[in-house]
Design an enzyme around this catalytic site. Structure first.
Site, short mmCIF file in Angstrom:
data_model
loop_
_atom_site.label_atom_id
_atom_site.label_comp_id
_atom_site.label_asym_id
_atom_site.label_seq_id
_atom_site.Cartn_x
_atom_site.Cartn_y
_atom_site.Cartn_z
CG HIS A 1 -1.74 1.22 1.39
ND1 HIS A 1 -3.09 1.26 1.13
CD2 HIS A 1 -1.41 2.48 1.79
CE1 HIS A 1 -3.55 2.48 1.35
NE2 HIS A 1 -2.54 3.24 1.77
CD GLU A 2 1.91 3.46 3.71
OE1 GLU A 2 2.12 4.55 3.15
OE2 GLU A 2 0.89 3.25 4.38
CG HIS B 1 0.61 6.29 -0.82
ND1 HIS B 1 -0.54 6.94 -1.19
CD2 HIS B 1 0.32 5.66 0.35
CE1 HIS B 1 -1.49 6.73 -0.30
NE2 HIS B 1 -1.00 5.94 0.65
#
EC number: 3.4.24.-
Length: 639
Positions: free
Chosen positions: A434-435, A438
């Site tokens: 998820h990170e 980004h």
């Protein structure tokens, strides 16, 4: 944006809120300032390929390079406008040239006024020369200042702007005795400050406001760790904040192998040389100049960061002389620092696999990926990802800072205190994927040189949703079907309900979210859950049509992933590069349709439309920040 948590205080949907209430991740940590108040508004338009075909005069131009075609299009579409070519254009893996322009006024940038053109180049697409796939536009069309403010010196001193942002946002920066040094025309650096991780800067620029006016501002850049801010301070009234952008979104290796979301899904294994030499030809432990025996290389540098500081290069990282990154770990071990070697190794492994997979799908050097040495393949180097394990600056979260191409990304993985003993975010792959995503979405949307294009509320929500979508797609198991449901962050949060409002599911009785749910949501993680839910529908529609490759990498046929899972990941990624700066859901949907049209000649058009229409983003859906209109309609050829 900060990466994982769901904020409390959501407006009343009939929701069974499954996450523990958390403070909003868009606040300035410990300083009671809500950055949502300063978000950039939605101003972009997007002209899809279907709309382009209705305007033949701007759909095709005289043959030339994709940059020449794009430039000519902007000249014809926006006559008499002043603009400059942004130096981050490239031809993507799918053959589309992505070109971006910044509007200027009296030689000064309008920082939120962009025009992006997706065009073809005859060298790459025979017979397509001079043709434009689509374009996005947020150029300012209101009244222009009669004269240059530079000539009149009609603006404040930049030091006043720095003091203004310190006071308005309550930043922990001290500037007494600081000096101002010129960096370039209209841009300065502040030397001698304290409280920031690097010297603050200020750039004179305009901002187009939602009321149709233009404001001259100082764009003050301050990296304070948990927040890396671009604050647009009025250049005359330096106590007035117009907008704020935050870049932060929150050998042998013994690891949980790629595809395992967390320690409950399997056991650790010892993997030998797990890198992919097609995407990491220098391996993960070298950068073309140096060979390393520690967790650092061309794509990433990982270390223990217990104090949450910025001096990562001198921090501890495992460095086995025999290159055997094999260390004990059990979720029952306590305190967390006793297994820091295993934590750093796992974080380094997961992030590098992300790099390699995303590279295969199109996030390469030209597209602005994260590498020290780009090996002459385009883009800007010197920007691996700084990976901080057990970062001491926070708990119960993780975040990722994405500055423009050529500056390192920074991921912070925290300890979670919801369980006893505490749990380490490095061991939940879904959190790390998820990170890292980004970084992917911020570099693709707006182009590698502009990390300010996911700041509007729906745009920021999609930034969170893409992270959940890729993390969920990666964790699919061989026996999964469209009836399989997944929660986000269940292990690290010690909750079977996870950290989102609902599980990701194609069952409307399990997850009822639709496009108009956004009318009652005002927080990016909540809005992101709606977007990721739509993409989960898309994922399964394409898997049902093309099958599912359960291997760790896609298999390509004529440049197209042969299965539905990786095809969905590919066209969603291509859509990020096609869409305009600060897109809304409708524009992002259209960009995915155009990505499929370019890649597969629209062979998946109906599967895509049906996925979005099921969740209210059908043909008649319309964006209005206060009154979105939903639609379950699909094109007549898809009924």
């Amino acid at each position: 944006m900060h990466g994982l948590l769901l904020a409390a205080g959501l407006i009343s949907l009939p929701l069974h809120v499954l996450a523990h209430p958390q403070p909003s991740s868009t606040s300035l940590a410990g300083r009671a300032v809500d950055l949502n108040e300063y978000r950039i508004g939605h101003r972009s338009s997007y002209t899809s390929n279907d709309e382009m075909m209705k305007q033949p005069s701007i759909a095709s131009f005289r043959a030339g390079t994709y940059v020449e075609v794009a430039t000519e299009m902007v000249k014809q579409t926006m006559p008499n406008m002043e603009f400059r070519l942004v130096d981050d254009h490239y031809i993507g893996q799918s053959g589309i040239g992505h070109v971006r322009f910044r509007q200027t006024m009296h030689g000064i940038d309008i920082d939120n006024s962009d025009f992006n053109v997706n065009a073809y180049d005859n060298f790459y697409q025979i017979g397509q020369d001079g043709k434009v796939l689509s374009h996005g536009n947020s150029f300012y069309t209101g009244p222009a200042p009669e004269s240059s403010p530079v000539q009149k010196r009609d603006f404040s001193d930049p030091m006043q702007a720095l003091h203004g942002v310190r006071k308005a946002l309550n930043l922990p920066i001290k500037a007494e005795g600081a000096t101002v040094e010129n960096m370039s025309e209209h841009k300065v650096m502040f030397k001698g400050t304290s409280g920031a991780l690097s010297d603050p800067t200020a750039k004179l620029c305009y901002m187009a406001k939602e009321d149709g006016s233009l404001a001259l501002t100082w764009r003050v850049e301050t990296d304070i760790g948990d927040n890396w801010l671009l604050s647009y301070m009025d250049a005359k009234d330096t106590g007035k904040v117009h907008n704020v952008v935050d870049y932060v979104a929150h050998a042998t290796f013994q690891v949980y192998k790629w595809g395992l979301a967390d320690p409950t899904e399997g056991n650790r294994e010892i993997l030998t040389n797990p890198w992919n030499l097609q995407t990491s030809p220098l391996t993960w432990l070298a950068d073309g100049q140096n060979n390393f025996t520690a967790t650092r290389g061309n794509n990433a540098i990982a270390q223990y960061n217990p104090d949450g500081g910025n001096d990562y290069e001198n921090n501890y990282r495992p460095s086995p002389k025999n290159l055997k990154f094999e260390y004990p770990y059990s979720a029952n071990m306590d305190p967390p620092k006793t297994y820091i070697d295993a934590s750093v190794t796992q974080l380094f492994y997961t992030s590098n696999v992300c790099h390699d997979l995303y590279y295969m799908l199109g996030f390469n050097e030209k597209a602005g990926n994260f590498q020290v040495n780009n090996r002459g393949q385009g883009g800007k180097g010197n920007d691996y990802v700084i990976l901080n394990a057990q970062d001491g600056s926070g708990t119960n979260n993780a975040n990722f800072a994405t500055p423009p191409d050529g500056q390192p990304g920074r991921m912070r993985a925290y300890i979670w205190t919801r369980a006893n003993p505490p749990r380490d975010a490095s061991f939940e792959a879904g959190t790390i994927i998820h990170e890292y995503t980004h970084g992917l979405s911020n570099r693709l949307c707006g182009g590698p040189a502009n990390s300010r294009c996911l700041n509007a509320i729906e745009s920021g929500g999609m930034g969170e949703g893409w992270g959940d979508f890729y993390a969920t797609a990666v964790r699919l198991k061989p026996k999964d079907t469209r009836k399989t449901n997944y929660v986000k962050g269940g292990w690290v949060n010690n909750s079977p309900k996870g950290v989102r409002m609902y599980p990701y599911s194609t069952d409307m009785s399990v997850n009822p979210l639709v496009y108009t749910s956004n009318n009652q949501l005002n927080e990016v993680h909540a809005i992101g859950t709606v977007w990721a839910t739509m993409l989960y529908e898309l994922l399964w529609n394409l898997i049902d049509k093309h099958g599912k490759n359960d291997g760790p990498v896609p298999i390509f046929k004529n440049g197209i992933p042969s299965d539905g899972k990786y095809l969905a990941m590919k066209i969603v990624m291509d859509g990020m590069a096609i869409q305009p700066c600060n897109p809304n859901f409708v524009q992002a949907r259209d960009a995915i349709l155009d990505a499929d049209k370019n890649l597969t000649k629209a062979s998946n058009k109906c599967e895509i439309w049906k996925a979005f229409a099921k969740r209210g983003l059908g043909v008649g859906a319309k964006f209005d920040p206060k009154n979105r209109i939903g639609s379950n309609e699909v094109p007549k050829e898809c009924k």
